[in-house]
Motif scaffolding. Sequence first.
Motif, PDB file in Angstrom:
ATOM      1  N   LEU A 157      29.139  20.965  38.939  1.00 20.14           N
ATOM      2  CA  LEU A 157      27.913  21.651  39.323  1.00 20.14           C
ATOM      3  C   LEU A 157      27.770  21.705  40.841  1.00 20.14           C
ATOM      4  CD1 LEU A 157      25.589  20.207  36.594  1.00 20.14           C
ATOM      5  CD2 LEU A 157      26.296  22.561  36.845  1.00 20.14           C
ATOM      6  N   ALA A 170      27.761  24.913  43.508  1.00 23.73           N
ATOM      7  CA  ALA A 170      26.579  25.147  44.328  1.00 23.73           C
ATOM      8  C   ALA A 170      26.950  25.302  45.799  1.00 23.73           C
ATOM      9  CB  ALA A 170      25.610  23.987  44.169  1.00 23.73           C
ATOM     10  N   PRO A 219      19.904  28.378  50.355  1.00 23.90           N
ATOM     11  CA  PRO A 219      19.851  29.680  51.005  1.00 23.90           C
ATOM     12  C   PRO A 219      18.451  30.048  51.471  1.00 23.90           C
ATOM     13  CG  PRO A 219      19.710  29.935  48.645  1.00 23.90           C
ATOM     14  CD  PRO A 219      19.699  28.455  48.921  1.00 23.90           C
ATOM     15  N   ALA A 248      20.962  19.918  39.404  1.00 28.74           N
ATOM     16  CA  ALA A 248      22.140  20.719  39.712  1.00 28.74           C
ATOM     17  C   ALA A 248      21.905  22.178  39.355  1.00 28.74           C
ATOM     18  CB  ALA A 248      23.334  20.179  38.939  1.00 28.74           C
ATOM     19  N   LEU A 286      20.141  23.944  41.985  1.00 32.31           N
ATOM     20  CA  LEU A 286      21.079  24.227  43.075  1.00 32.31           C
ATOM     21  C   LEU A 286      21.921  25.458  42.776  1.00 32.31           C
ATOM     22  CD1 LEU A 286      22.553  20.828  44.243  1.00 32.31           C
ATOM     23  CD2 LEU A 286      21.557  22.619  45.647  1.00 32.31           C
ATOM     24  N   VAL A 287      22.466  25.485  41.555  1.00 29.55           N
ATOM     25  CA  VAL A 287      23.365  26.575  41.208  1.00 29.55           C
ATOM     26  C   VAL A 287      22.613  27.896  41.218  1.00 29.55           C
ATOM     27  CG1 VAL A 287      24.791  27.535  39.393  1.00 29.55           C
ATOM     28  CG2 VAL A 287      24.883  25.094  39.902  1.00 29.55           C
ATOM     29  N   ALA A 305      19.996  28.651  42.848  1.00 24.48           N
ATOM     30  CA  ALA A 305      19.686  29.004  44.229  1.00 24.48           C
ATOM     31  C   ALA A 305      20.909  29.616  44.901  1.00 24.48           C
ATOM     32  CB  ALA A 305      19.212  27.775  44.988  1.00 24.48           C
ATOM     33  N   ALA A 306      22.062  29.013  44.639  1.00 22.17           N
ATOM     34  CA  ALA A 306      23.283  29.483  45.285  1.00 22.17           C
ATOM     35  C   ALA A 306      23.637  30.888  44.817  1.00 22.17           C
ATOM     36  CB  ALA A 306      24.424  28.525  44.972  1.00 22.17           C
ATOM     37  N   LEU A 359      21.670  33.058  43.603  1.00 25.27           N
ATOM     38  CA  LEU A 359      20.682  33.957  44.170  1.00 25.27           C
ATOM     39  C   LEU A 359      21.030  34.376  45.585  1.00 25.27           C
ATOM     40  CD1 LEU A 359      17.048  32.811  43.428  1.00 25.27           C
ATOM     41  CD2 LEU A 359      17.978  35.114  43.423  1.00 25.27           C
TER      42      LEU A 359
END
Lengths: 196, 685
Positions: free
Chosen positions: A25, A29, A33, B30, B33-34, B36-37, B39
């Motif tokens: 995960l 990531a 941002p 997590a 986070l993912v 967000a990334a 996006l």
Amino acid sequence: MGVVIGVRPVDRGRRPSWRATALLLVVTAAPRPAPAAEPAAPSEYHVKAAYLVHFARLTEWPAPARDDTPFVIAVVGRDPFGEALDRATRGEKAHGRPILVRRYSSVDDVRDEPQIAYLSTTRRDLARALARFEGAPVLTVGDESGFVDRGGVVAFRITPERHVRFDISLRNSARQGLRISSEVLKLARVIDGPTP
Amino acid sequence: MGSACLASDRRASVSTLRDRRSALTTARGAERLVLAAVLAFAGARAGAQEPPAPDALFEMSIQELANVEVTIVAKKPQARSEVAAAVDVVTGEELRRSGATSFAEALRLAPGVHVARANSGRWAVGIRGFTSTLSRSMLVLMDGRSVYTPLFAGVYWETQDTLLADVDRIEVVRGPGGTLWGANAVNGVVNLITKSARQTQGLYLEAGAGTEERGFGAIRYGGLIGDGGAYRVYGKYFDRGPAFHPDGRDFDAWRLGQGGFRVDWGAGSRDAFTIQGDAFGGRLGQRRNVAQFTPPYRQTVESDGRASGANLLGRWSRDLGDGARLDGRIYYDRTDRTEAYLDESRDTVDVDLQHRFPWSGRHELVWGAGYRLTADRTTGVPTPFFDPQDRADHLVTGFVQDEVRFAGDRLRASVGVKAEHNDYTGFEVQPSGRLWWRFRPEQSVWVAMSRAVRTPSRADADQMQTVYLGPTQPLFLRAVGDKDFRSETALVYEVGYRIQPSPRLEIDVAGFYDRYDNLLGGRIGTPFVESSFGPTHVVIPVLFGNLLEARTYGSELTVDANPWRRARLSGSYAFLRVVVHPRSVVPGLTPDTSDRSSPRHQAQLRSRLDLPRRTSLDVSLRYVSALPAQGVSAYTSLDLRLGWRPVPRLELSVIGQNLLDPRHREFGGGVEIERGVFARAAWGW
């Protein structure tokens, strides 16, 4: 990806895959941002939601039995509006009645008669959905080409300039016992005349 | 042994709880986070322009609205009648009115699906053949989360549950779906889709009890959060009584509790998100014959198997404008099963991204990529165990499909291919081509040709299962997995025709011819004397391998009628032939039963009537022909449901199941399914 999980002898206290999971995960990531940019133009459904509120005000329904009932806009089938319709109708009134949005996944679920029914069903269910409201004082709205030919009252369409406009069948609206204001008709492509 | 087992189990369950908690927090963090990334990635590509406030639209006059330039939303999923595949959709309304109380049972509503209840908690399900309690060659998804277990290849139907009142629809594809869904979607794909949280607002309560359904209850609450978000939480529990056992041993009661939530926000705007999760725990009565190498060599154990699990899923959808869309999905799933002599815990993480966009006017292209990690830990005893005991497998997939439309949408052709890499067999390729043509306004035909594979499961490759052969000497039979097991392959030819002679009648016909190769079979190896694991004994090995091939063909007919507003009638008939034979001359081949475990004929008739005084009556009549390999003779069963709605939000119903006979057999194992009656009250619709 480089995540290697060793095959270990039975050791129920340790779960190697947790670490692999977390690692995976984290690898996927990236650093936090900046907020994502807003769309350049509003979605067609924001505009359609705003139109529905205007239709509610600019159409005449036969008087309801009681004045204190809400004015119901039903979304039947897959809901393409999401929050847009809730925002467009929040605190709004039509004919002195508060506007309420109800959502139904199928026409079979519709219990009470709404005033406006936005039909977002599959082609196969469309005939059934239109039959369900036939002759009742319900403004049926859809956005399939052919919606009006099949008995619907208002069909949205998108012009080449990407403006949302609509087709209206006066015959179908008369059949539902509705009178649509000229303010709406001026913007519409009326595809048939009034009932002879 | 018994006490040692208990102690280790207790320790295991304690650590499991702790791990589960930490896993949930890890996964949640997590996931944020993912998301967000992802996006950020998509946002950067879309470029930033001046953002108009969407709410300003709601202040505009109707004339102003007419001149607002908009972005066009990706088109909605194709209607069932326009798909070049044998697809059926079970709607939430059909589900509610069927009286079905479990996922597997609900599949009876889909034509051509063979659903047999093996005992109280176990179901055997098959599409176009190969019915088994694990349904090895069909893929089952719940909101996009695969519930196909890679241990035994198939689905543990008894633990797949959700609040059925919140189910939007169940999509059932008969035939291969490998090009879009990947491996193991050989004979069919079942996708259960729940309603969005926005559609399940308010309080819902349900309770009921009866003879077989001893008691069940559910509660759900849904509300709005923040600006345009919605949520729901639910909990449910049921206690299902045992089936009928000729020997009077009622071991198979089935109890399960489950809770979950779903949050949706941003629907209808550019980015829409969903986060949902479930957790369950249950006990499933089982009977297991377990061999041992010391006298008396065989033990029959009746005990409660325990199963628990949890999952967390995040979905994100971005409208890229002009009909293009990006969909991302990530989930984590954990299951634990403790059965007599064999335990399994499994963790799965799956990430999937899909991009859909139109190009050059006529085409629409979809492509996607995915990754899945699944890791299990098993513990067995010398007679059943897996070698290796623990295993982690990686799966990397990618697919692309292009659809092109001609003749004003009346003709559509699509070609696609999915390539994936798994740890057992390396690369697998699953192409398909489909053609759909509406040659009259209300008539269409379609043809399709596809290749699909079932990739090896742990049971095919790593299983070591020993059973006692007896009768008095230490003589055993041992199933030995094949480390070099290759994927089972199928080449499938399909054709279909649909006609809607009036808005109130629809007829759908599909036919298929499948060629299977490399099917799992077993052959007798050279017997040997073994002195490990206990006193010296003789073992006759049954070696697994890609030993069989098969041909299947058949057809399905579905008729839906809505003769007047308050009545719906549907009928279906399915014909199936399965012919299995060895690929080559193999000495010592053990008989295969898959050709006689699926019915040659199935027919169904159901009616849904709305009666006066707010009552409704639903009738379902079902015929299934004999399953010689399972010792099941042909049967007809009748289910009835009478509903009454005294006030709009309350529904009371009485449901009778299997009314035509006191009990009958539906699948092997000697257990018979009894007539059952239960009453249900639901408030909140």
